[in-house]
Design a protein around this motif. Structure first.
Motif, mmCIF file in Angstrom:
data_model
loop_
_atom_site.group_PDB
_atom_site.id
_atom_site.type_symbol
_atom_site.label_atom_id
_atom_site.label_comp_id
_atom_site.label_asym_id
_atom_site.label_seq_id
_atom_site.Cartn_x
_atom_site.Cartn_y
_atom_site.Cartn_z
ATOM 1 N N PRO A 272 83.260 15.529 49.310
ATOM 2 C CA PRO A 272 84.260 14.971 48.402
ATOM 3 C C PRO A 272 84.428 13.468 48.630
ATOM 4 O O PRO A 272 84.335 12.984 49.755
ATOM 5 C CB PRO A 272 85.531 15.738 48.774
ATOM 6 N N ALA A 273 84.669 12.727 47.568
ATOM 7 C CA ALA A 273 84.770 11.269 47.672
ATOM 8 C C ALA A 273 85.644 10.733 46.550
ATOM 9 O O ALA A 273 85.885 11.402 45.546
ATOM 10 C CB ALA A 273 83.386 10.626 47.629
ATOM 11 N N THR A 274 86.112 9.506 46.725
ATOM 12 C CA THR A 274 86.902 8.825 45.710
ATOM 13 C C THR A 274 85.992 7.991 44.818
ATOM 14 O O THR A 274 84.826 7.746 45.119
ATOM 15 C CB THR A 274 87.934 7.896 46.366
ATOM 16 N N THR A 275 86.564 7.518 43.709
ATOM 17 C CA THR A 275 85.813 6.643 42.796
ATOM 18 C C THR A 275 85.321 5.397 43.525
ATOM 19 O O THR A 275 84.157 5.005 43.392
ATOM 20 C CB THR A 275 86.714 6.237 41.616
ATOM 21 N N THR A 276 86.202 4.777 44.305
ATOM 22 C CA THR A 276 85.836 3.551 45.019
ATOM 23 C C THR A 276 84.710 3.800 46.012
ATOM 24 O O THR A 276 83.767 3.004 46.120
ATOM 25 C CB THR A 276 87.060 2.974 45.754
ATOM 26 N N ALA A 277 84.801 4.903 46.758
ATOM 27 C CA ALA A 277 83.764 5.206 47.744
ATOM 28 C C ALA A 277 82.420 5.451 47.075
ATOM 29 O O ALA A 277 81.378 4.990 47.568
ATOM 30 C CB ALA A 277 84.176 6.415 48.572
ATOM 31 N N LEU A 278 82.428 6.172 45.962
ATOM 32 C CA LEU A 278 81.167 6.426 45.250
ATOM 33 C C LEU A 278 80.573 5.137 44.688
ATOM 34 O O LEU A 278 79.363 4.927 44.750
ATOM 35 C CB LEU A 278 81.405 7.434 44.125
ATOM 36 N N ALA A 279 81.431 4.288 44.136
ATOM 37 C CA ALA A 279 80.946 3.018 43.599
ATOM 38 C C ALA A 279 80.316 2.183 44.704
ATOM 39 O O ALA A 279 79.247 1.579 44.523
ATOM 40 C CB ALA A 279 82.087 2.253 42.938
ATOM 41 N N HIS A 280 80.963 2.155 45.874
ATOM 42 C CA HIS A 280 80.430 1.412 47.027
ATOM 43 C C HIS A 280 79.096 2.000 47.476
ATOM 44 O O HIS A 280 78.141 1.284 47.766
ATOM 45 C CB HIS A 280 81.451 1.464 48.156
ATOM 46 N N ARG A 281 79.019 3.319 47.519
ATOM 47 C CA ARG A 281 77.814 3.995 47.995
ATOM 48 C C ARG A 281 76.642 3.815 47.040
ATOM 49 O O ARG A 281 75.499 3.634 47.466
ATOM 50 C CB ARG A 281 78.117 5.488 48.170
ATOM 51 N N LEU A 282 76.912 3.854 45.734
ATOM 52 C CA LEU A 282 75.842 3.820 44.744
ATOM 53 C C LEU A 282 75.553 2.421 44.211
ATOM 54 O O LEU A 282 74.571 2.231 43.490
ATOM 55 C CB LEU A 282 76.205 4.736 43.569
ATOM 56 N N GLY A 283 76.393 1.447 44.546
ATOM 57 C CA GLY A 283 76.189 0.107 44.036
ATOM 58 C C GLY A 283 76.468 -0.010 42.549
ATOM 59 O O GLY A 283 75.847 -0.828 41.855
ATOM 60 N N LEU A 284 77.408 0.793 42.046
ATOM 61 C CA LEU A 284 77.768 0.778 40.632
ATOM 62 C C LEU A 284 79.181 0.236 40.456
ATOM 63 O O LEU A 284 79.968 0.220 41.393
ATOM 64 C CB LEU A 284 77.698 2.197 40.047
ATOM 65 N N ALA A 285 79.500 -0.187 39.263
ATOM 66 C CA ALA A 285 80.849 -0.656 38.972
ATOM 67 C C ALA A 285 81.819 0.522 39.010
ATOM 68 O O ALA A 285 81.490 1.607 38.503
ATOM 69 C CB ALA A 285 80.894 -1.314 37.593
ATOM 70 N N PRO A 286 83.006 0.338 39.596
ATOM 71 C CA PRO A 286 83.973 1.444 39.629
ATOM 72 C C PRO A 286 84.296 2.007 38.249
ATOM 73 O O PRO A 286 84.512 3.212 38.101
ATOM 74 C CB PRO A 286 85.204 0.803 40.276
ATOM 75 N N SER A 287 84.335 1.139 37.233
ATOM 76 C CA SER A 287 84.639 1.625 35.885
ATOM 77 C C SER A 287 83.561 2.581 35.383
ATOM 78 O O SER A 287 83.858 3.588 34.728
ATOM 79 C CB SER A 287 84.779 0.442 34.923
ATOM 80 N N SER A 288 82.287 2.278 35.700
ATOM 81 C CA SER A 288 81.195 3.168 35.292
ATOM 82 C C SER A 288 81.280 4.501 36.015
ATOM 83 O O SER A 288 81.116 5.571 35.414
ATOM 84 C CB SER A 288 79.840 2.509 35.566
ATOM 85 N N VAL A 289 81.534 4.436 37.331
ATOM 86 C CA VAL A 289 81.644 5.673 38.109
ATOM 87 C C VAL A 289 82.809 6.510 37.598
ATOM 88 O O VAL A 289 82.707 7.738 37.468
ATOM 89 C CB VAL A 289 81.814 5.347 39.602
ATOM 90 N N SER A 290 83.943 5.868 37.289
ATOM 91 C CA SER A 290 85.108 6.589 36.781
ATOM 92 C C SER A 290 84.781 7.312 35.480
ATOM 93 O O SER A 290 85.173 8.477 35.277
ATOM 94 C CB SER A 290 86.266 5.610 36.569
ATOM 95 N N SER A 291 84.043 6.651 34.609
ATOM 96 C CA SER A 291 83.658 7.275 33.339
ATOM 97 C C SER A 291 82.756 8.485 33.573
ATOM 98 O O SER A 291 82.938 9.547 32.957
ATOM 99 C CB SER A 291 82.942 6.247 32.455
ATOM 100 N N HIS A 292 81.793 8.341 34.496
ATOM 101 C CA HIS A 292 80.898 9.466 34.800
ATOM 102 C C HIS A 292 81.675 10.626 35.414
ATOM 103 O O HIS A 292 81.424 11.796 35.090
ATOM 104 C CB HIS A 292 79.799 9.015 35.756
ATOM 105 N N LEU A 293 82.615 10.327 36.301
ATOM 106 C CA LEU A 293 83.402 11.380 36.946
ATOM 107 C C LEU A 293 84.224 12.157 35.918
ATOM 108 O O LEU A 293 84.330 13.384 35.990
ATOM 109 C CB LEU A 293 84.321 10.768 38.005
#
Length: 326
Positions: A272-293
């Motif tokens: 389990p992970a947060t939006t910020t952690a996933l964005a940091h891990r994947l090198g993606l913008a938090p807004s993009s990760v949030s949309s995918h989530l």
């Protein structure tokens, strides 16, 4: 020799989980000094070697005896379930100098010759300056060694809290505590811990803080004398894969099914992970990760659970099957 924490009826109502960036900062300093803790953290140690070499860690190491007392005032139990480092270090700076001097002297007594150190002599002579200087040292370690990786660390710690909160609901406190570490046991409302020291405390209605830690492995620590709330620090789940990088790419079948971005996010949620952690891990913008989530959750592939100010995302059984190619 076992240590004992005795629970009364009110203590069961005052047990809580917490995450502490201040504790992780302190224990990272211990880890640098202790080879027996290096196993899971070798990638981090290699990456931080140069930065750590630029820090003067001697004053902090002086107060971290291998066996014995470390000052509670310098690393008190967390203020709440989601305290920030800024809140915690501010509390350290507000420490009463007289009490801090006594606590520090107790720690120095655990290391032969420590009182002869120029640091120790200065601290005993001027505890007001001691509080400020040691707080500055801890804050510098935080900025250099921990803060850059804190989103990743926090996500792992919060995932542990989410998992063990579920276990608490399933098996109760007496069932949960022995699961946290092999050295813990539970019998007749008493938590026992196999340890080198002899420690016994009646909680007297204060309850117990349960705090997962990345850097405490392989130890489990129980302590904090009055007036601090008793705290149990145990190794967080999932640290074996903490410093490994996610797969370079998601399975191609998954990419064709849902697109590269959503496939990468689903694949990265092994824990389990947060939006910020996933964005940091994947090198993606938090807004993009949030949309995918959001899309993955709406499709029934993820669940979302709030913890403090954070939201943790976790794969559902269907999401697990898709990510694994099952």
């Amino acid at each position: 020799m076992p240590s004992y924490l005795h629970f009364g009826e009110d203590d069961f109502l005052r047990c809580r989980f917490a995450v502490s960036p201040l504790w992780e900062t302190q224990d990272a300093v211990r880890t640098l000094k202790r080879p027996d803790r290096h196993g899971y953290h070798a990638p981090w140690l290699r990456r931080m070697r140069t930065a750590a070499a630029g820090l003067d860690l001697t004053p902090l190491w002086l107060l971290m005896p291998r066996r014995g007392h470390s000052p509670d005032w310098l690393g008190p139990p967390p203020l709440g379930p989601a305290a920030t480092f800024e809140e915690e270090i501010a509390a350290v700076r507000r420490a009463d100098p007289v009490a801090a001097r006594e606590d520090t002297a107790r720690s120095l007594a655990c290391t032969p010759g420590a009182f002869d150190s120029p640091y120790a002599r200065a601290w005993m002579a001027d505890p007001v300056r001691m509080v400020a200087e040691l707080a500055d040292a801890v804050e510098e370690v935080w900025r250099v060694l921990i803060e850059p990786d804190w989103p990743r660390l926090r996500a792992l710690l919060e995932a542990d809290v989410a998992f063990h909160s579920r276990r608490l609901a399933e098996v109760g406190l007496g069932g949960l505590l022995p699961e946290l570490h092999g050295r813990l046991g539970w019998r007749e409302s008493t938590l026992t811990m196999e340890s080198r020291g002899d420690y016994e405390r009646h909680l007297n209605g204060q309850g117990l803080v349960l705090m997962p830690s990345v850097f405490v492995w392989p130890d489990v620590i129980s302590g904090f004398d009055p007036p601090w709330q008793p705290t149990l620090v145990y190794p967080a789940r999932g640290i074996a894969g903490l410093w490994t990088n996610p797969a370079d790419r998601a399975p191609q079948a998954l990419v064709r099914l849902m697109g590269r971005g959503r496939a990468a996010v689903l694949t990265a949620l092994a824990e389990p992970a947060t939006t910020t952690a996933l964005a940091h891990r994947l090198g993606l913008a938090p807004s993009s990760v949030s949309s995918h989530l959001t899309t993955l959750r709406d499709a029934g592939l993820l669940t979302a659970r709030r913890y403090g100010h954070q939201v943790l995302y976790e794969r559902t059984p269907l999401g697990m099957a898709l990510a694994s190619g099952g």
